[in-house]
Design a protein around this motif. Structure first.
Motif, PDB file in Angstrom:
ATOM      1  N   GLY A  70       2.504   5.278  -7.375  1.00 44.06           N
ATOM      2  CA  GLY A  70       1.307   5.327  -8.213  1.00 44.06           C
ATOM      3  C   GLY A  70       1.094   4.014  -8.946  1.00 44.06           C
ATOM      4  O   GLY A  70       2.000   3.204  -9.107  1.00 44.06           O
ATOM      5  N   GLY A  71      -0.124   3.808  -9.393  1.00 40.98           N
ATOM      6  CA  GLY A  71      -0.492   2.552 -10.038  1.00 40.98           C
ATOM      7  C   GLY A  71       0.152   2.336 -11.393  1.00 40.98           C
ATOM      8  O   GLY A  71       0.391   1.210 -11.803  1.00 40.98           O
ATOM      9  N   ALA A 128       0.828  -1.208   0.000  1.00 39.97           N
ATOM     10  CA  ALA A 128       0.000   0.000   0.000  1.00 39.97           C
ATOM     11  C   ALA A 128       0.864   1.260   0.000  1.00 39.97           C
ATOM     12  O   ALA A 128       0.578   2.223  -0.721  1.00 39.97           O
ATOM     13  CB  ALA A 128      -0.937  -0.012   1.211  1.00 39.97           C
ATOM     14  N   ILE A 129       1.928   1.253   0.782  1.00 40.33           N
ATOM     15  CA  ILE A 129       2.830   2.407   0.812  1.00 40.33           C
ATOM     16  C   ILE A 129       3.517   2.580  -0.544  1.00 40.33           C
ATOM     17  O   ILE A 129       3.645   3.705  -1.045  1.00 40.33           O
ATOM     18  CB  ILE A 129       3.856   2.267   1.956  1.00 40.33           C
ATOM     19  CG1 ILE A 129       3.140   2.391   3.305  1.00 40.33           C
ATOM     20  CG2 ILE A 129       4.968   3.291   1.829  1.00 40.33           C
ATOM     21  CD1 ILE A 129       4.016   2.103   4.500  1.00 40.33           C
ATOM     22  N   LEU A 154       2.300   1.708  -3.420  1.00 38.30           N
ATOM     23  CA  LEU A 154       1.285   2.247  -4.329  1.00 38.30           C
ATOM     24  C   LEU A 154       1.120   3.743  -4.145  1.00 38.30           C
ATOM     25  O   LEU A 154       0.989   4.491  -5.119  1.00 38.30           O
ATOM     26  CB  LEU A 154      -0.051   1.547  -4.075  1.00 38.30           C
ATOM     27  CG  LEU A 154      -0.443   0.455  -5.056  1.00 38.30           C
ATOM     28  CD1 LEU A 154      -1.660  -0.294  -4.554  1.00 38.30           C
ATOM     29  CD2 LEU A 154      -0.673   1.012  -6.427  1.00 38.30           C
ATOM     30  N   LEU A 155       1.129   4.188  -2.908  1.00 36.46           N
ATOM     31  CA  LEU A 155       0.983   5.620  -2.646  1.00 36.46           C
ATOM     32  C   LEU A 155       2.194   6.412  -3.131  1.00 36.46           C
ATOM     33  O   LEU A 155       2.047   7.525  -3.654  1.00 36.46           O
ATOM     34  CB  LEU A 155       0.775   5.863  -1.146  1.00 36.46           C
ATOM     35  CG  LEU A 155      -0.576   5.428  -0.578  1.00 36.46           C
ATOM     36  CD1 LEU A 155      -0.575   5.579   0.942  1.00 36.46           C
ATOM     37  CD2 LEU A 155      -1.692   6.255  -1.195  1.00 36.46           C
ATOM     38  N   LEU A 156       3.383   5.849  -2.966  1.00 31.20           N
ATOM     39  CA  LEU A 156       4.592   6.565  -3.358  1.00 31.20           C
ATOM     40  C   LEU A 156       4.769   6.625  -4.873  1.00 31.20           C
ATOM     41  O   LEU A 156       5.119   7.669  -5.423  1.00 31.20           O
ATOM     42  CB  LEU A 156       5.823   5.915  -2.725  1.00 31.20           C
ATOM     43  CG  LEU A 156       5.998   6.104  -1.225  1.00 31.20           C
ATOM     44  CD1 LEU A 156       7.206   5.321  -0.736  1.00 31.20           C
ATOM     45  CD2 LEU A 156       6.174   7.574  -0.895  1.00 31.20           C
TER      46      LEU A 156
END
Length: 78
Positions: free
Chosen positions: A28-29, A21-22, A24-26
């Motif tokens: 991006g998808g 999750a981290i 993905l946040l850093l």
């Protein structure tokens, strides 16, 4: 509970989810598949290089013969 042993300790699935999750946040998808593709290409190139080194024909060398002189041959004869 499913755990994975790594050299630094034990990682639980919930901890892996937090790490993903981290990431993905850093990044991006859209960036993560690109990063994984680059990682896969690098690993593939490394494996091919190691395979080439392992399959290269070794150079056969002739054993070196050292001629040993006797101790008496260095003494001057009178």
């Amino acid at each position: 509970m499913i755990t994975t042993n790594i050299p630094l300790g034990v990682v639980a699935p919930s901890e892996l989810i937090v790490v993903v999750a981290i990431a993905l946040l850093l990044f991006g998808g859209k960036k993560i598949p690109e990063l994984m593709r680059g990682l896969g290409t690098g690993i593939r190139e490394f494996k091919e290089a190691t395979r080439e080194v392992n399959t290269a024909t070794p150079v056969k060398t002739q054993p070196t013969v050292v001629k040993q002189e006797s101790v008496d041959s260095n003494i001057p004869q009178s």
